[in-house]
Design an enzyme around this catalytic site. Structure first.
Site, PDB file in Angstrom:
ATOM      1  CD  GLU A   1      -2.688   1.352   2.295  1.00  0.00           C
ATOM      2  OE1 GLU A   1      -2.868   0.202   3.059  1.00  0.00           O
ATOM      3  OE2 GLU A   1      -3.465   2.206   2.307  1.00  0.00           O
TER       4      GLU A   1
ATOM      5  NE  ARG B   1       4.358  -8.000  10.277  1.00  0.00           N
ATOM      6  CZ  ARG B   1       3.785  -7.354   9.653  1.00  0.00           C
ATOM      7  NH1 ARG B   1       2.759  -7.388   8.657  1.00  0.00           N
ATOM      8  NH2 ARG B   1       4.145  -6.082   9.387  1.00  0.00           N
TER       9      ARG B   1
ATOM     10  CE  LYS C   1       3.086  -0.049   4.837  1.00  0.00           C
ATOM     11  NZ  LYS C   1       2.559  -0.026   3.538  1.00  0.00           N
TER      12      LYS C   1
HETATM   13  P1  ATP Z   1       2.621  -2.194   7.967  1.00  0.00           P
HETATM   14  O1  ATP Z   1       1.767  -3.024   9.040  1.00  0.00           O
HETATM   15  O2  ATP Z   1       3.979  -1.743   8.156  1.00  0.00           O
HETATM   16  O3  ATP Z   1       2.004  -1.008   7.265  1.00  0.00           O
HETATM   17  P2  ATP Z   1       1.749  -3.710   5.810  1.00  0.00           P
HETATM   18  O4  ATP Z   1       1.565  -5.016   5.790  1.00  0.00           O
HETATM   19  O5  ATP Z   1       0.410  -3.198   6.192  1.00  0.00           O
HETATM   20  O6  ATP Z   1       2.849  -3.208   6.799  1.00  0.00           O
HETATM   21  P3  ATP Z   1       1.697  -3.596   3.170  1.00  0.00           P
HETATM   22  O7  ATP Z   1       2.420  -2.250   2.144  1.00  0.00           O
HETATM   23  O8  ATP Z   1       0.365  -3.522   2.950  1.00  0.00           O
HETATM   24  O9  ATP Z   1       2.110  -3.151   4.571  1.00  0.00           O
HETATM   25  O10 ATP Z   1       2.597  -4.664   2.716  1.00  0.00           O
HETATM   26  C1  ATP Z   1       2.871  -5.220   1.460  1.00  0.00           C
HETATM   27  C2  ATP Z   1       3.434  -6.658   1.609  1.00  0.00           C
HETATM   28  O11 ATP Z   1       4.373  -6.927   2.450  1.00  0.00           O
HETATM   29  C3  ATP Z   1       2.073  -7.473   2.125  1.00  0.00           C
HETATM   30  O12 ATP Z   1       1.878  -8.575   1.278  1.00  0.00           O
HETATM   31  C4  ATP Z   1       2.664  -7.719   3.369  1.00  0.00           C
HETATM   32  O13 ATP Z   1       2.003  -9.203   3.827  1.00  0.00           O
HETATM   33  C5  ATP Z   1       4.211  -7.881   3.273  1.00  0.00           C
HETATM   34  N1  ATP Z   1       4.867  -7.432   4.616  1.00  0.00           N
HETATM   35  C6  ATP Z   1       4.714  -6.086   5.493  1.00  0.00           C
HETATM   36  N2  ATP Z   1       5.279  -6.476   6.551  1.00  0.00           N
HETATM   37  C7  ATP Z   1       5.919  -7.453   6.445  1.00  0.00           C
HETATM   38  C8  ATP Z   1       6.864  -8.195   7.463  1.00  0.00           C
HETATM   39  N3  ATP Z   1       7.443  -7.524   8.545  1.00  0.00           N
HETATM   40  N4  ATP Z   1       7.443  -9.427   6.826  1.00  0.00           N
HETATM   41  C9  ATP Z   1       7.038  -9.971   5.922  1.00  0.00           C
HETATM   42  N5  ATP Z   1       6.330  -9.460   4.755  1.00  0.00           N
HETATM   43  C10 ATP Z   1       5.728  -8.177   5.246  1.00  0.00           C
HETATM   44 MG    MG Z   2      -1.395  -3.992   4.506  1.00  0.00          MG
END
Ligand code: ATP
Ligand code: MG
Length: 560
Positions: A36, A260, A270
């Protein structure tokens, strides 16, 4: 460990992909990385990127980069651009670049389809009532009074919602599934909400926006994704992912979840990273202490090291936290093989060579990288007045101190042997200079008579030294798990020592360091020439990491 990184990985996700290919269920593997664009990518995303891009490459498939941009509130073109740059920096190239926002029309048509099928309805309960009526894990939900409206009425209302006739928050479109389902995600989840806000890509065309669950699986379906790889928190959303595809009777990708990535000292949220930026606790998303990809890039982390680390960590079905020392190990391993050695003194003490011919400058040949003969050598000016590290001298040394002290002989790296003959002190007792004599026969650092010294120290000629700003960087937090302390906020654990700025005396060749160039300052640490604050002739250096590898030690302790 490095050898293990060279072998192709196997894990439960790859096993499934392989099985799908072998059974003929999937011909061409298609994956995607779907961030995102509401912030910068961090080390956790590196793992998701390595996974989806890596698997596509290993199985001869494709990987898309898709902006999961369904939420106009926090998204921005700035992030869209940065994400692309960061994925490329890690060393990956997507096949297609897509935007969930470009599917808004299709998604809306599908929503009308579900409404017409009687699988979705417009609910006018307020958010609070709706949350309450959803029930709990131990009790069923309560049906909304609007749940049994006719498809025709729902369709009309949905169109009016879309046309902007209603205020934010007055109604939502919900899937009509099962209010008693033991998975709460299936208790009539929200598909659309009203939000009168222009979208960074779609402009002002929309005032209803799809929720994640409604947009994600359908976007995967449109792109023909075969394996939709995501993190464990989406496991309980999978039945809904499948439900939508089944009800629409469209192609259904398979979602597979993996753990994760969590690393000691590094935040991978984020929202929390944004808090650090907005609270002024760091200098921005690219602050070299940040676990963002840009922060790590600026700090001198080689992308190859991050990829090797992600590969080593692998894919697991359970969340866990990895030692920072493991990541650090890969960074150091790469830097050791590739970075040029230079001499720099960060806490200078003057060394005066009393028998040095006045005004003479000797150009000493020094090895650029003992790990890489092709890196060659350079010439470093040696004179009768040098800077040495203050801690390399002790007036009254303890038994185990072998560096410079009165009467002691040491080697000046790539230079000469010197023997300490005296000390100059200021009125308050601080040592202002160390005096010594040198042995001209030891040029290059070896004595023809074979006599040994117990220590080698680094130096920089005072007349030639480059005065430069050097940032000694350390962990942003004082504890490995800043989020895990009850009653405390992660901000309570910000380390006051995460950045110590010093003025160093550097070997003159560092004047021409290129932005982003990585060095080992001998006997000190690895440093990078800051691409952001350095100017021509005035480089600023950031400490990437120290020289000591604590990972192998822990491994030994663990018997590994
Ligand atoms: P945040 O909680 O930091 O906002 P998010 O998962 O909402 O992270 P996205 O931009 O939606 O952020 O993530 C894009 C992709 O990265 C998703 O498929 C998510 O599963 C993966 N991702 C995010 N954080 C991690 C992590 N710590 N380890 C592995 N994959 C991750
Ligand atoms: Mg997300």
């Amino acid at each position: 460990m490095t050898d293990a990184a060279a072998t192709p990985p196997t894990d439960f996700v790859r096993d499934r992909v392989r099985a799908d290919q072998q059974s003929g269920k999937v011909k061409h593997v298609v994956t995607r990385f779907p961030p995102e664009p509401n912030g910068y990518l961090h080390v956790g995303h590196a793992k998701a990127i390595c996974t989806s891009f890596g698997i596509a490459a290993e199985f001869g498939g494709k990987c898309n980069l898709r902006m999961d941009d369904t939420n106009p509130e926090a998204e921005d073109q700035e992030y869209v651009d940065a994400i692309q740059e960061d994925v490329r920096w890690l060393g990956f190239q997507w096949d297609g670049l897509y935007y969930a926002a470009d599917y808004f029309d299709q998604l809306y048509r599908w929503a009308e389809q579900l409404v017409q099928q009687g699988d979705a309805y417009v609910d006018e309960q307020d958010a609070e009532t709706m949350a309450k009526n959803r029930g709990t894990v131990t009790s069923s939900g309560t049906a909304s009074p609007f749940r049994n409206r006719s498809p025709a009425d729902n369709l009309l209302l949905l169109r009016r919602m879309k046309n902007g006739e209603f205020q934010d928050g007055t109604m939502v479109l919900r899937a009509k599934i099962d209010l008693a389902h033991n998975n709460l995600n299936l208790r009539d989840p929200v598909m659309y909400r009203i939000r009168h806000l222009p979208h960074q890509r779609a402009g002002a065309s929309w005032c209803i926006y799809p929720m994640y669950d409604w947009a994600h699986g359908q976007s995967d379906s449109i792109e023909g994704i075969t394996h939709s790889l995501c993190t464990l928190e989406f496991e309980h959303h999978r039945p809904l992912y499948d439900w939508f595809c089944d009800k629409l009777a469209i192609y259904k990708p398979q979602q597979i979840e993996f753990a994760r990535l969590n690393v000691e000292y590094l935040l991978t949220s984020k929202r929390k990273l944004l808090q650090l930026v907005e609270g002024g606790h760091v200098d921005g998303w690219d602050d070299p202490r940040m676990p963002t990809l840009r922060g790590m890039r600026r700090r001198g982390f080689p992308p190859e090291a991050l990829v090797a680390f992600c590969k080593h960590v692998g894919l697991a079905k359970f969340n866990s936290t990895h030692e920072y020392a493991l990541l650090d190990h890969y960074v150091r391993d790469y830097l050791n093989k590739t970075s040029l050695r230079r001499m720099a003194v960060l806490d200078p003490l003057k060394l005066v060579i009393e028998n040095w011919p006045s005004g003479q400058v000797e150009m000493c040949e020094a090895t650029n990288n003992p790990e890489d003969a092709s890196a060659g050598t350079r010439l470093v000016p040696f004179t009768g007045e040098l800077w040495i590290e203050r801690e390399d001298f002790q007036e009254n040394p303890p038994k185990d101190f072998f560096r410079l002290s009165p009467g002691r002989e040491v080697r000046l790296r790539s230079g000469f042997f010197v023997t300490c003959t005296g000390i100059d002190k200021a009125a308050d007792g601080t040592i202002t200079a160390v005096r010594c004599t040198y042995d001209p026969a030891t040029r290059g650092g070896n004595a023809p008579d074979g006599r040994k010294v117990k220590a080698t120290i680094h130096w920089v000629s005072t007349a030639h030294a480059l005065d430069a700003e050097v940032h000694v960087l350390d962990h942003l937090f004082t504890v490995p798990d800043p989020q895990g302390h009850e009653g405390k906020d992660f901000l309570d654990f910000l380390s006051p020592k995460s950045r110590v700025v010093r003025r160093g005396k550097l070997e003159p060749s560092l004047k021409d360091a290129a932005a982003g160039q990585r060095f080992q300052f001998e006997r000190l640490a690895y440093f990078v020439c800051d691409a952001k604050t350095s100017t021509k002739g005035a480089p600023v250096f950031l400490r990437t990491t120290t020289l000591k590898d604590s990972y192998q030690k822990t491994q030994k302790k663990a018997g590994g």
